[in-house]
Design a protein around this motif. Structure first.
Motif, mmCIF file in Angstrom:
data_model
loop_
_atom_site.group_PDB
_atom_site.id
_atom_site.type_symbol
_atom_site.label_atom_id
_atom_site.label_comp_id
_atom_site.label_asym_id
_atom_site.label_seq_id
_atom_site.Cartn_x
_atom_site.Cartn_y
_atom_site.Cartn_z
ATOM 1 N N GLU A 21 -1.125 7.649 -3.456
ATOM 2 C CA GLU A 21 -2.277 7.193 -2.654
ATOM 3 C C GLU A 21 -3.563 7.831 -3.174
ATOM 4 O OE1 GLU A 21 0.576 8.471 -1.217
ATOM 5 O OE2 GLU A 21 1.315 6.438 -0.856
ATOM 6 N N ARG A 22 -3.514 9.127 -3.465
ATOM 7 C CA ARG A 22 -4.710 9.820 -3.966
ATOM 8 C C ARG A 22 -5.086 9.320 -5.358
ATOM 9 N NH1 ARG A 22 -8.405 10.844 -5.939
ATOM 10 N NH2 ARG A 22 -9.722 12.703 -6.062
ATOM 11 N N ARG A 23 -4.063 9.070 -6.194
ATOM 12 C CA ARG A 23 -4.349 8.593 -7.556
ATOM 13 C C ARG A 23 -5.033 7.234 -7.520
ATOM 14 N NH1 ARG A 23 1.403 9.302 -10.349
ATOM 15 N NH2 ARG A 23 0.369 8.232 -12.080
ATOM 16 N N GLU A 24 -4.734 6.458 -6.484
ATOM 17 C CA GLU A 24 -5.330 5.121 -6.381
ATOM 18 C C GLU A 24 -6.748 5.156 -5.811
ATOM 19 O OE1 GLU A 24 -1.097 2.746 -5.831
ATOM 20 O OE2 GLU A 24 -2.350 3.112 -4.070
ATOM 21 N N LYS A 25 -7.186 6.342 -5.388
ATOM 22 C CA LYS A 25 -8.541 6.438 -4.798
ATOM 23 C C LYS A 25 -9.614 6.777 -5.828
ATOM 24 C CE LYS A 25 -7.432 7.597 -0.054
ATOM 25 N NZ LYS A 25 -7.134 8.687 0.840
ATOM 26 N N GLY A 26 -9.245 7.223 -7.026
ATOM 27 C CA GLY A 26 -10.262 7.544 -8.027
ATOM 28 C C GLY A 26 -10.011 8.871 -8.709
ATOM 29 N N LYS A 67 -10.271 17.319 -1.278
ATOM 30 C CA LYS A 67 -11.639 17.796 -1.538
ATOM 31 C C LYS A 67 -12.126 17.497 -2.951
ATOM 32 C CE LYS A 67 -11.508 21.621 1.760
ATOM 33 N NZ LYS A 67 -11.549 23.082 1.894
ATOM 34 N N CYS A 68 -11.213 17.310 -3.906
ATOM 35 C CA CYS A 68 -11.618 17.133 -5.315
ATOM 36 C C CYS A 68 -12.255 15.758 -5.523
ATOM 37 C CB CYS A 68 -10.399 17.286 -6.219
ATOM 38 S SG CYS A 68 -10.776 16.978 -7.952
ATOM 39 N N THR A 69 -13.440 15.761 -6.146
ATOM 40 C CA THR A 69 -14.147 14.496 -6.425
ATOM 41 C C THR A 69 -14.083 14.111 -7.907
ATOM 42 O OG1 THR A 69 -16.172 15.710 -6.863
ATOM 43 C CG2 THR A 69 -15.837 14.931 -4.591
ATOM 44 N N GLY A 70 -13.476 14.977 -8.737
ATOM 45 C CA GLY A 70 -13.452 14.682 -10.170
ATOM 46 C C GLY A 70 -14.772 14.966 -10.852
ATOM 47 N N CYS A 71 -15.561 15.900 -10.310
ATOM 48 C CA CYS A 71 -16.897 16.181 -10.864
ATOM 49 C C CYS A 71 -16.849 16.793 -12.265
ATOM 50 C CB CYS A 71 -17.662 17.111 -9.926
ATOM 51 S SG CYS A 71 -17.038 18.815 -9.936
ATOM 52 N N ILE A 86 -8.867 12.932 -14.549
ATOM 53 C CA ILE A 86 -8.204 11.653 -14.820
ATOM 54 C C ILE A 86 -8.699 10.638 -13.794
ATOM 55 C CG2 ILE A 86 -5.935 10.498 -14.945
ATOM 56 C CD1 ILE A 86 -5.870 12.851 -16.797
ATOM 57 N N ASP A 87 -8.999 9.420 -14.239
ATOM 58 C CA ASP A 87 -9.313 8.346 -13.293
ATOM 59 C C ASP A 87 -8.466 7.120 -13.644
ATOM 60 O OD1 ASP A 87 -10.251 6.477 -11.572
ATOM 61 O OD2 ASP A 87 -12.378 6.756 -12.046
ATOM 62 N N GLU A 88 -7.409 6.930 -12.851
ATOM 63 C CA GLU A 88 -6.491 5.814 -13.109
ATOM 64 C C GLU A 88 -7.040 4.493 -12.574
ATOM 65 O OE1 GLU A 88 -2.233 6.741 -12.463
ATOM 66 O OE2 GLU A 88 -2.956 8.725 -11.891
ATOM 67 N N THR A 89 -8.159 4.557 -11.869
ATOM 68 C CA THR A 89 -8.747 3.319 -11.328
ATOM 69 C C THR A 89 -9.819 2.759 -12.270
ATOM 70 O OG1 THR A 89 -10.528 4.430 -10.095
ATOM 71 C CG2 THR A 89 -8.410 4.204 -8.968
ATOM 72 N N TYR A 90 -9.972 3.352 -13.439
ATOM 73 C CA TYR A 90 -11.044 2.942 -14.348
ATOM 74 C C TYR A 90 -10.994 1.441 -14.653
ATOM 75 C CZ TYR A 90 -13.824 2.492 -18.570
ATOM 76 O OH TYR A 90 -14.731 2.064 -19.503
ATOM 77 N N SER A 91 -9.807 0.920 -15.009
ATOM 78 C CA SER A 91 -9.660 -0.539 -15.182
ATOM 79 C C SER A 91 -8.183 -0.883 -15.036
ATOM 80 C CB SER A 91 -10.199 -1.004 -16.539
ATOM 81 O OG SER A 91 -9.223 -0.843 -17.548
ATOM 82 N N ASP A 92 -7.866 -2.173 -15.080
ATOM 83 C CA ASP A 92 -6.465 -2.573 -14.911
ATOM 84 C C ASP A 92 -5.576 -2.034 -16.024
ATOM 85 O OD1 ASP A 92 -7.019 -3.877 -12.635
ATOM 86 O OD2 ASP A 92 -7.170 -5.875 -13.552
ATOM 87 N N SER A 93 -6.151 -1.894 -17.220
ATOM 88 C CA SER A 93 -5.301 -1.537 -18.365
ATOM 89 C C SER A 93 -5.618 -0.156 -18.957
ATOM 90 C CB SER A 93 -5.454 -2.588 -19.458
ATOM 91 O OG SER A 93 -6.825 -2.682 -19.828
ATOM 92 N N GLU A 94 -6.717 0.456 -18.512
ATOM 93 C CA GLU A 94 -7.118 1.726 -19.137
ATOM 94 C C GLU A 94 -7.385 2.825 -18.109
ATOM 95 O OE1 GLU A 94 -10.453 0.181 -21.403
ATOM 96 O OE2 GLU A 94 -9.312 0.666 -23.203
ATOM 97 N N VAL A 95 -7.170 4.042 -18.548
ATOM 98 C CA VAL A 95 -7.420 5.222 -17.716
ATOM 99 C C VAL A 95 -8.553 6.013 -18.372
ATOM 100 C CG1 VAL A 95 -6.398 7.432 -16.985
ATOM 101 C CG2 VAL A 95 -5.045 5.330 -16.878
ATOM 102 N N MET A 96 -9.421 6.576 -17.549
ATOM 103 C CA MET A 96 -10.505 7.421 -18.063
ATOM 104 C C MET A 96 -10.062 8.884 -18.016
ATOM 105 S SD MET A 96 -14.098 8.277 -16.333
ATOM 106 C CE MET A 96 -13.305 9.696 -15.602
#
Ligand code: SF4
Ligand code: SF4
Length: 163
Positions: A21-26, A67-71, A86-96
């Motif tokens: 759930e958290r990974r899907e939030k950003g 609390k972590c915002t990925g700053c 890590i941002d798994e929500t970056y796009s459908d096929s790519e992770v930032m």
């Protein structure tokens, strides 16, 4: 493997990831810091108190993902180059991925570079999205890349083509 080579296995890294759930939030931070060492800048730099207070300087850091915002302040300050965002929500096929980068020259924004694993082996291609140099950050440069979703757990460095 870790005791012999110092290289984390996939199981060790997967165990660090927050909930689905958290990974899907950003964006979220992970600290690939597995040994008790006297070090705590990741904790002191985090203004949001997302890194749990250390009871002693040798504690292994733990993140409160509410609390972590990925700053990425921790990415730049970690002397062990162990912090990544890590941002798994970056796009459908790519992770930032935001990673510390100590080499020169710095990569160019929008360039394609080699995606390297923890051993320095090329395992695919990455695109450079952003470069923050240490003049701005006062610590280690941060390079932000995008990589195919299939390899994001393994990519922890980049390699530039020789010119
Ligand atoms: S990414 Fe930012 S908010 Fe998250 S642990 Fe690092 S410093 Fe704290
Ligand atoms: S700053 Fe880096 S090396 Fe030091 S405790 Fe935090 S994650 Fe580990």
């Amino acid at each position: 493997m870790f005791n012999k080579t110092g290289l984390a296995s996939n199981d060790m890294v997967e165990a660090l990831l927050p909930s689905k759930e958290r990974r899907e939030k950003g964006a979220y931070a992970i600290f690939e810091c597995f040994q008790e060492i006297p070090c705590n800048p990741c904790s002191t730099v985090c203004k949001l108190k997302a890194v749990k207070d250390f009871e002693n300087i040798n504690n292994i850091p733990e993140i409160n993902y509410d609390k972590c915002t990925g700053c990425a302040m921790c990415v730049s300050i970690c002397p062990g180059l162990s912090c990544f965002v890590i941002d798994e929500t970056y796009s459908d096929s790519e992770v930032m991925i935001k990673m510390p980068y100590e080499f020169l020259p710095l990569p160019e924004i929008n360039s394609n570079v080699k995606a390297l694993d923890r051993e320095g082996k090329a395992i695919g291609e990455a695109k450079v999205l952003k470069v923050q140099d240490n003049k701005t950050l006062d610590h280690t440069n941060i390079v932000t890349i995008s990589v195919p979703k299939e390899i994001f757990l393994d990519v922890r460095n980049i390699g530039l083509e020789e010119k």
